[in-house]
Design an enzyme around this catalytic site. Sequence first.
Site, PDB file in Angstrom:
ATOM      1  N   HIS A   1      -9.959  -5.395  -3.475  1.00  0.00           N
ATOM      2  CA  HIS A   1      -8.645  -5.557  -2.854  1.00  0.00           C
ATOM      3  C   HIS A   1      -8.848  -5.965  -1.411  1.00  0.00           C
ATOM      4  O   HIS A   1      -9.738  -5.466  -0.729  1.00  0.00           O
ATOM      5  CB  HIS A   1      -7.801  -4.280  -2.942  1.00  0.00           C
ATOM      6  CG  HIS A   1      -8.507  -3.035  -2.516  1.00  0.00           C
ATOM      7  ND1 HIS A   1      -9.456  -2.405  -3.290  1.00  0.00           N
ATOM      8  CD2 HIS A   1      -8.401  -2.289  -1.383  1.00  0.00           C
ATOM      9  CE1 HIS A   1      -9.905  -1.338  -2.669  1.00  0.00           C
ATOM     10  NE2 HIS A   1      -9.286  -1.235  -1.494  1.00  0.00           N
TER      11      HIS A   1
ATOM     12  N   GLU B   1     -12.285   3.273  -1.481  1.00  0.00           N
ATOM     13  CA  GLU B   1     -11.779   4.372  -2.317  1.00  0.00           C
ATOM     14  C   GLU B   1     -11.494   3.910  -3.742  1.00  0.00           C
ATOM     15  O   GLU B   1     -11.670   4.679  -4.689  1.00  0.00           O
ATOM     16  CB  GLU B   1     -10.493   4.947  -1.714  1.00  0.00           C
ATOM     17  CG  GLU B   1     -10.729   5.701  -0.422  1.00  0.00           C
ATOM     18  CD  GLU B   1      -9.432   6.115   0.262  1.00  0.00           C
ATOM     19  OE1 GLU B   1      -8.373   6.073  -0.394  1.00  0.00           O
ATOM     20  OE2 GLU B   1      -9.488   6.439   1.450  1.00  0.00           O
TER      21      GLU B   1
ATOM     22  N   HIS C   1      -6.868  -5.841   2.096  1.00  0.00           N
ATOM     23  CA  HIS C   1      -5.730  -5.283   2.829  1.00  0.00           C
ATOM     24  C   HIS C   1      -5.217  -6.358   3.785  1.00  0.00           C
ATOM     25  O   HIS C   1      -6.008  -6.953   4.540  1.00  0.00           O
ATOM     26  CB  HIS C   1      -6.167  -4.096   3.704  1.00  0.00           C
ATOM     27  CG  HIS C   1      -6.731  -2.921   2.978  1.00  0.00           C
ATOM     28  ND1 HIS C   1      -6.038  -1.735   2.813  1.00  0.00           N
ATOM     29  CD2 HIS C   1      -7.939  -2.724   2.385  1.00  0.00           C
ATOM     30  CE1 HIS C   1      -6.792  -0.863   2.169  1.00  0.00           C
ATOM     31  NE2 HIS C   1      -7.952  -1.430   1.902  1.00  0.00           N
TER      32      HIS C   1
ATOM     33  N   ASP D   1       0.855  -1.194   0.000  1.00  0.00           N
ATOM     34  CA  ASP D   1       0.000   0.000   0.000  1.00  0.00           C
ATOM     35  C   ASP D   1       0.887   1.239   0.000  1.00  0.00           C
ATOM     36  O   ASP D   1       1.890   1.310   0.710  1.00  0.00           O
ATOM     37  CB  ASP D   1      -0.913   0.002   1.237  1.00  0.00           C
ATOM     38  CG  ASP D   1      -2.054   0.985   1.086  1.00  0.00           C
ATOM     39  OD1 ASP D   1      -3.211   0.534   0.946  1.00  0.00           O
ATOM     40  OD2 ASP D   1      -1.789   2.211   1.104  1.00  0.00           O
TER      41      ASP D   1
ATOM     42  N   ASN E   1     -12.881  -3.529   2.030  1.00  0.00           N
ATOM     43  CA  ASN E   1     -13.912  -2.498   2.048  1.00  0.00           C
ATOM     44  C   ASN E   1     -14.754  -2.578   0.778  1.00  0.00           C
ATOM     45  O   ASN E   1     -14.236  -2.915  -0.292  1.00  0.00           O
ATOM     46  CB  ASN E   1     -13.271  -1.109   2.146  1.00  0.00           C
ATOM     47  CG  ASN E   1     -12.524  -0.914   3.445  1.00  0.00           C
ATOM     48  OD1 ASN E   1     -13.014  -1.299   4.505  1.00  0.00           O
ATOM     49  ND2 ASN E   1     -11.339  -0.330   3.384  1.00  0.00           N
TER      50      ASN E   1
HETATM   51  P1  AMP Z   1      -9.843   1.330   0.164  1.00  0.00           P
HETATM   52  O1  AMP Z   1     -10.241   2.511   0.981  1.00  0.00           O
HETATM   53  O2  AMP Z   1     -10.125   0.029   0.849  1.00  0.00           O
HETATM   54  O3  AMP Z   1     -10.390   1.408  -1.248  1.00  0.00           O
HETATM   55  O4  AMP Z   1      -8.253   1.377   0.078  1.00  0.00           O
HETATM   56  C1  AMP Z   1      -7.552   1.820  -1.046  1.00  0.00           C
HETATM   57  C2  AMP Z   1      -6.094   1.727  -0.694  1.00  0.00           C
HETATM   58  O5  AMP Z   1      -5.342   1.875  -1.870  1.00  0.00           O
HETATM   59  C3  AMP Z   1      -5.608   2.803   0.288  1.00  0.00           C
HETATM   60  O6  AMP Z   1      -5.063   2.170   1.457  1.00  0.00           O
HETATM   61  C4  AMP Z   1      -4.539   3.551  -0.522  1.00  0.00           C
HETATM   62  O7  AMP Z   1      -3.441   3.967   0.282  1.00  0.00           O
HETATM   63  C5  AMP Z   1      -4.140   2.509  -1.541  1.00  0.00           C
HETATM   64  N1  AMP Z   1      -3.577   3.045  -2.780  1.00  0.00           N
HETATM   65  C6  AMP Z   1      -4.071   4.021  -3.565  1.00  0.00           C
HETATM   66  N2  AMP Z   1      -3.289   4.207  -4.631  1.00  0.00           N
HETATM   67  C7  AMP Z   1      -2.289   3.297  -4.546  1.00  0.00           C
HETATM   68  C8  AMP Z   1      -1.150   2.988  -5.346  1.00  0.00           C
HETATM   69  N3  AMP Z   1      -0.900   3.648  -6.495  1.00  0.00           N
HETATM   70  N4  AMP Z   1      -0.322   1.995  -4.945  1.00  0.00           N
HETATM   71  C9  AMP Z   1      -0.575   1.333  -3.800  1.00  0.00           C
HETATM   72  N5  AMP Z   1      -1.622   1.576  -2.996  1.00  0.00           N
HETATM   73  C10 AMP Z   1      -2.472   2.556  -3.359  1.00  0.00           C
END
Ligand code: AMP
Length: 122
Positions: free
Chosen positions: A106, A101, A108, A35, A93
């Site tokens: 994905h 987001e 985590h 991440d 999520n």
């Molecule tokens: P979510 O809120 O579960 O959708 O989490 C999205 C995650 O993607 C967040 O923890 C971000 O820090 C991560 N993220 C966003 N852009 C990137 C990227 N280019 N490389 C790695 N992680 C990312």
Amino acid sequence: MPYSYDDQNIFAKILRGEIPNDTVLETGHSLAFRDIHPQAPTHVLVIPKGAYVCYDDFAQNASDAEILDYTRAIGEVCRLMKVEENGFRLIANAGTAGVQEVPHLHVHILAGRPLGRMLAPA
Ligand code: AMP
């Protein structure tokens, strides 16, 4: 519920090689990478290579081969990161209430410090 996949999301761009990532594991149907804003000493995201918005979309529409690969990939990353002994947390999520987001499934994988209770009080 039918899901509509936005192929301009950032993980789709990572899968197409349009933006870099810090890969931990790549398998036939899955990719794991660190991440970009880690919330714990170990914070790895595991995504299927297929275009699935969230876990429900994946569970309904992915092939058995994709589901097997993805499930095993998550476990393999846990072993690669050596998180089994002290414990870890998996989070997927989904949607607005889940504060997702990036609209590509994905999981985590979080570990490396005490992670507190599952949810903060609302
Ligand atoms: P979510 O809120 O579960 O959708 O989490 C999205 C995650 O993607 C967040 O923890 C971000 O820090 C991560 N993220 C966003 N852009 C990137 C990227 N280019 N490389 C790695 N992680 C990312």
